[in-house]
Scaffold this motif. Structure first.
Motif, PDB file in Angstrom:
ATOM      1  N   LEU A 194       5.825  14.190  13.459  1.00 16.56           N
ATOM      2  CA  LEU A 194       7.231  14.596  13.402  1.00 16.56           C
ATOM      3  C   LEU A 194       7.395  15.908  12.649  1.00 16.56           C
ATOM      4  O   LEU A 194       8.255  16.727  12.989  1.00 16.56           O
ATOM      5  CB  LEU A 194       8.068  13.494  12.734  1.00 16.56           C
ATOM      6  CG  LEU A 194       9.583  13.675  12.802  1.00 16.56           C
ATOM      7  CD1 LEU A 194      10.075  13.594  14.240  1.00 16.56           C
ATOM      8  CD2 LEU A 194      10.291  12.606  11.956  1.00 16.56           C
ATOM      9  N   SER A 195       6.560  16.129  11.636  1.00 19.66           N
ATOM     10  CA  SER A 195       6.650  17.389  10.880  1.00 19.66           C
ATOM     11  C   SER A 195       6.279  18.581  11.760  1.00 19.66           C
ATOM     12  O   SER A 195       6.781  19.687  11.563  1.00 19.66           O
ATOM     13  CB  SER A 195       5.731  17.326   9.656  1.00 19.66           C
ATOM     14  OG  SER A 195       4.369  17.246  10.064  1.00 19.66           O
ATOM     15  N   ARG A 196       5.442  18.335  12.749  1.00 18.01           N
ATOM     16  CA  ARG A 196       5.053  19.415  13.655  1.00 18.01           C
ATOM     17  C   ARG A 196       6.124  19.673  14.715  1.00 18.01           C
ATOM     18  O   ARG A 196       6.315  20.800  15.147  1.00 18.01           O
ATOM     19  CB  ARG A 196       3.731  19.061  14.350  1.00 18.01           C
ATOM     20  CG  ARG A 196       2.542  19.007  13.391  1.00 18.01           C
ATOM     21  CD  ARG A 196       1.296  18.535  14.111  1.00 18.01           C
ATOM     22  NE  ARG A 196       0.130  18.539  13.225  1.00 18.01           N
ATOM     23  CZ  ARG A 196      -1.063  18.071  13.563  1.00 18.01           C
ATOM     24  NH1 ARG A 196      -1.246  17.563  14.778  1.00 18.01           N
ATOM     25  NH2 ARG A 196      -2.072  18.111  12.702  1.00 18.01           N
ATOM     26  N   ASN A 197       6.818  18.612  15.129  1.00 12.83           N
ATOM     27  CA  ASN A 197       7.880  18.746  16.142  1.00 12.83           C
ATOM     28  C   ASN A 197       9.003  17.758  15.819  1.00 12.83           C
ATOM     29  O   ASN A 197       8.966  16.597  16.227  1.00 12.83           O
ATOM     30  CB  ASN A 197       7.313  18.457  17.541  1.00 12.83           C
ATOM     31  CG  ASN A 197       8.328  18.778  18.635  1.00 12.83           C
ATOM     32  OD1 ASN A 197       9.494  19.053  18.362  1.00 12.83           O
ATOM     33  ND2 ASN A 197       7.879  18.746  19.884  1.00 12.83           N
ATOM     34  N   PRO A 198      10.044  18.212  15.066  1.00 16.49           N
ATOM     35  CA  PRO A 198      11.097  17.297  14.579  1.00 16.49           C
ATOM     36  C   PRO A 198      11.991  16.725  15.679  1.00 16.49           C
ATOM     37  O   PRO A 198      12.775  15.825  15.410  1.00 16.49           O
ATOM     38  CB  PRO A 198      11.924  18.191  13.634  1.00 16.49           C
ATOM     39  CG  PRO A 198      11.082  19.380  13.354  1.00 16.49           C
ATOM     40  CD  PRO A 198      10.233  19.582  14.557  1.00 16.49           C
ATOM     41  N   GLN A 199      11.913  17.234  16.904  1.00 16.73           N
ATOM     42  CA  GLN A 199      12.821  16.793  17.964  1.00 16.73           C
ATOM     43  C   GLN A 199      12.136  15.924  19.017  1.00 16.73           C
ATOM     44  O   GLN A 199      12.657  15.759  20.110  1.00 16.73           O
ATOM     45  CB  GLN A 199      13.436  18.028  18.651  1.00 16.73           C
ATOM     46  CG  GLN A 199      14.252  18.913  17.732  1.00 16.73           C
ATOM     47  CD  GLN A 199      15.417  18.166  17.097  1.00 16.73           C
ATOM     48  OE1 GLN A 199      16.108  17.405  17.757  1.00 16.73           O
ATOM     49  NE2 GLN A 199      15.621  18.392  15.813  1.00 16.73           N
ATOM     50  N   ARG A 200      10.979  15.362  18.693  1.00 16.43           N
ATOM     51  CA  ARG A 200      10.257  14.551  19.669  1.00 16.43           C
ATOM     52  C   ARG A 200      10.801  13.124  19.652  1.00 16.43           C
ATOM     53  O   ARG A 200      10.627  12.370  18.694  1.00 16.43           O
ATOM     54  CB  ARG A 200       8.766  14.552  19.365  1.00 16.43           C
ATOM     55  CG  ARG A 200       8.078  15.839  19.759  1.00 16.43           C
ATOM     56  CD  ARG A 200       8.044  16.014  21.264  1.00 16.43           C
ATOM     57  NE  ARG A 200       7.198  15.016  21.911  1.00 16.43           N
ATOM     58  CZ  ARG A 200       7.293  14.672  23.181  1.00 16.43           C
ATOM     59  NH1 ARG A 200       8.213  15.224  23.955  1.00 16.43           N
ATOM     60  NH2 ARG A 200       6.470  13.771  23.695  1.00 16.43           N
ATOM     61  N   ALA A 201      11.473  12.731  20.731  1.00 19.65           N
ATOM     62  CA  ALA A 201      12.119  11.424  20.817  1.00 19.65           C
ATOM     63  C   ALA A 201      11.126  10.263  20.708  1.00 19.65           C
ATOM     64  O   ALA A 201      11.406   9.281  19.999  1.00 19.65           O
ATOM     65  CB  ALA A 201      12.912  11.329  22.117  1.00 19.65           C
ATOM     66  N   PRO A 202       9.949  10.311  21.380  1.00 21.99           N
ATOM     67  CA  PRO A 202       9.016   9.176  21.252  1.00 21.99           C
ATOM     68  C   PRO A 202       8.567   8.932  19.814  1.00 21.99           C
ATOM     69  O   PRO A 202       8.391   7.790  19.403  1.00 21.99           O
ATOM     70  CB  PRO A 202       7.837   9.589  22.138  1.00 21.99           C
ATOM     71  CG  PRO A 202       8.412  10.570  23.120  1.00 21.99           C
ATOM     72  CD  PRO A 202       9.455  11.309  22.352  1.00 21.99           C
TER      73      PRO A 202
END
Length: 675
Positions: A194-202
């Motif tokens: 999540l820290s790498r991509n805060p908008q990833r729904a899965p």
């Protein structure tokens, strides 16, 4: 060639290694049968060599991809990882070409996900197949766990090592850790993703569940809010197959509770949309069906004006439970909002039949305008069905009468309007319960009701015990207000009583006409007409009364019915009727039609017709009308018709204008004969 020379040598120290190497050489040369043969010999060897077996398993897995056996490919690579993860990584990097490695990784990811979601074959059959293929290799491995989360975790670890930036592999690894009960490790891995991509729904969806499971409700809510803002709830579908039952129930109950909490507070559009999102999560967590959540979500869609979507949710509930009162009434209210009368009435009646006690308060909670629409539609439907049942004289089915009784009772409880009590009384009468009907009528309107509709029903119910003339009074009053309702009521009166009613009403009407009380007389004469089933004698009297009241159109309709039934009447009677019809048509400025009726009267009985014309409208006046119509036909060159009209007109009065027209017609006729 080198491998074959070494294999042919007497020393076989590296026999399995050489077979594995030759297998890969054949594989790269696209000779799959020979490669598979070498790999099988290594795997089934009585003294297996682990590193050679790993190479053989990896090679056989590649061959199985080309054959479409993706599941067996994953099984081979999981087995290789169980033998030695580092050697499996080295083999893939060293022996699998770049152009095949991407496909291999994708296949392993998909198969790993399906294993965790339990969408693959039962573990027993696959493991036994693998054992059959591997011989003594089983002594090194616990293949019973290949298809479980630990086996998938090893496969996911392999994929992460091969490509550490691939998010799908990391999610697969986190899912396997979750199923192994290592939630903290799964949480750390997901937090890093999540820290790498805060908008990833899965990632957000998985983290939200883990936080709720750990008891961090606030953090779980925040993650769910972020997921809602992204607007991708579809990511939950594959995850729910991985979640354990108790965790799915936890997510369902939490999202339902959260939605209800939101709806208790704010009612603006944004809050309702957020509640819908939480309810959608709860429904997904329940496996696609959660009755209370579907009902609540349907109501929310209704508030937002998304009526078709609301109906979809109500339908989902009714598919599982066709007698669900909340779904039936809710869908009925949606149809009400869409002004779909037939569908709304059908659903609301179905709901009332199941549990009227729950539906009536729901109707009463509507706005006054909507309440009025509901009661109006229900009454209209019920009245139409009841009228048809009574008019056909067929014995009505118990279900139909039961439905009508349910609707009628509900209407009296929703709104104590006079028309609702009248309808309830009518239904009881149709059910053959006159005493109950009389009791309800008197309770609602008293023993001496002032309302004409109620008085008429009281008269019908008491007709057996009172004189016919007395019953005619309230029924004649109803006739002046609503003839259709009177016709409906007369269906409850037997034929003999109807005859007596018609005679009594006709007598009273005649007396009132003589005293010039034509309005009152009209009510009695209408009662006589309806009770006698359109007797020509009473139709003539009513037409005369209507003429006095200048209601010529209604009188014309009555005389038209009389003339239609002329079959057995004398020419004298028929002539009088045609004269009356002609006079009415003159009053309505329909001169051509009037002339035709007077011509028929003259043909049937000339003396009577001339006498009637002399009294009204007068010979001179009518002759002018005949001349006008004849002249019109002459100008249109309809000479034969003009001649007939002129000839009849001259019978009424020897008008000079008609005589001139006749002379012109003769000249035209002679001119035609010369040519």
């Amino acid at each position: 060639d080198m491998c074959e020379q070494l294999l042919a040598a007497e020393q076989s120290t590296y026999h399995n290694t050489l077979l594995a190497l030759r297998g890969f050489c054949s594989l790269h040369a696209q000779d799959h049968p020979r490669a598979l043969q070498d790999f099988q010999r290594v795997i089934e060897h009585d003294s297996p060599h682990p590193n050679s077996c790993i190479k053989a398993l990896c090679g056989r897995g590649l061959i199985r991809i080309s054959g479409g056996s993706n599941y067996l490919t994953a099984l081979d690579y999981i087995t290789a990882c169980q033998l030695k993860l580092e050697e499996t990584i080295f083999t893939i990097k060293s022996y699998v070409p770049w152009n095949q490695r991407g496909l291999l990784l994708k296949v392993l990811q998909e198969e790993g996900q399906m294993m965790l979601q339990k969408k693959r074959y039962p573990a027993g059959s696959s493991v036994s197949f693998q054992k059959k293929q591997t011989g003594l290799l089983c002594t090194f491995l616990n293949l019973e766990g290949v298809l479980d989360a630990p086996g998938v975790f090893q496969l996911a670890s392999l994929l992460v090592e091969l490509d550490s930036s691939d998010e799908v592999s990391r999610l697969l690894c986190a899912d396997a850790l979750y199923q192994m009960g290592r939630g903290e490790e799964a949480h750390r891995m997901l937090s890093l993703a999540l820290s790498r991509n805060p908008q990833r729904a899965p990632v957000l969806a998985r983290l939200a569940l883990l936080q709720l499971k750990r008891g961090f409700v606030h953090d779980g809510n925040q993650l769910l809010k972020r997921l809602i803002r992204i607007g991708d709830s579809s990511c939950l579908l594959p995850i729910l197959d991985i979640f354990q039952d108790e965790d799915r129930k936890l997510l369902q109950s939490h999202c339902r509770w959260r939605a209800l909490a939101i709806l208790k507070g704010r009612q603006e559009g944004a809050a309702i949309k957020e509640a819908i999102a939480h309810l959608s999560f709860a429904i997904l967590a329940a496996g696609g069906y959660a009755e209370d959540c579907l009902l609540t979500r349907a109501r929310c869609y209704g508030r937002l004006g998304q009526m078709k979507t609301a109906i979809f949710d109500f339908n989902a509930v009714l598919k599982e439970d066709p007698r669900n009162v909340q779904a039936l009434s809710g869908r009925g209210f949606v149809h009400l909002a869409l002004r779909q009368q037939k569908e709304a009435v059908q659903d609301l009646i179905s709901a009332l039949k199941v549990e009227a006690g729950a539906v009536i308060p729901a109707i009463l909670s509507l706005k006054p305008e909507a309440q009025g629409l509901v009661t109006g539609w229900l009454l209209q439907h019920g009245r139409a069905v009841l009228t048809q049942l009574v008019a056909t004289k067929d014995p009505p089915g118990e279900e139909t009468l039961g439905d009508l009784l349910t609707v009628a009772k509900a209407l009296t409880k929703i709104c104590r309007a006079a028309q609702h009590h009248i309808f309830y009384t009518d239904v009881l009468m149709a059910n053959g319960r006159p005493q109950e009907a009389l009791k309800h009528l008197q309770e609602a309107f008293g023993h001496c009701p002032a309302e004409d509709f109620a008085r008429a029903r009281l008269a019908v119910l008491q007709l057996q015990s009172r004189n016919v003339a007395g019953a005619a009074v309230p029924l004649s009053a109803l006739a002046r207000r609503d003839e259709q309702d009177l016709a409906f009521l007369l269906n409850f009166v037997d034929t003999k009583q109807q005859q007596h009613l018609a005679q009594a009403a006709a007598r009273e009407g005649k007396v009132l006409m003589k005293s010039h009380h034509h309005e009152q007389a009209l009510g009695y004469l209408s009662l006589a007409v309806l009770a006698s089933r359109d007797s020509p004698r009473y139709l003539r009297r009513r037409a005369a009364c209507l003429m006095h009241l200048k209601k010529h159109e209604r009188a014309l309709k009555d005389m038209a019915k009389v003339i239609q039934g002329h079959g057995s009447n004398s020419p004298k009677t028929q002539a009088g009727d045609h004269c009356c019809q002609g006079f009415l048509l003159l009053a309505l400025a329909q001169e051509e039609a009037a002339v035709q009726h007077y011509m028929q009267a003259l043909q049937l009985d000339e003396p009577l017709a001339l006498g009637t014309i002399t009294n009204c409208p007068g010979r001179e006046s009518l002759t002018k009308t005949f001349h006008k119509i004849a002249q019109c036909n002459f100008e249109k060159r309809r000479y034969e018709e003009a001649w007939k009209i002129t000839d009849c007109g001259l019978k009424i009065d020897k008008s000079s204008e008609l005589q001139k027209l006749k002379a012109r017609l003769k000249r035209e006729a002679s001119s035609c004969s010369i040519h």
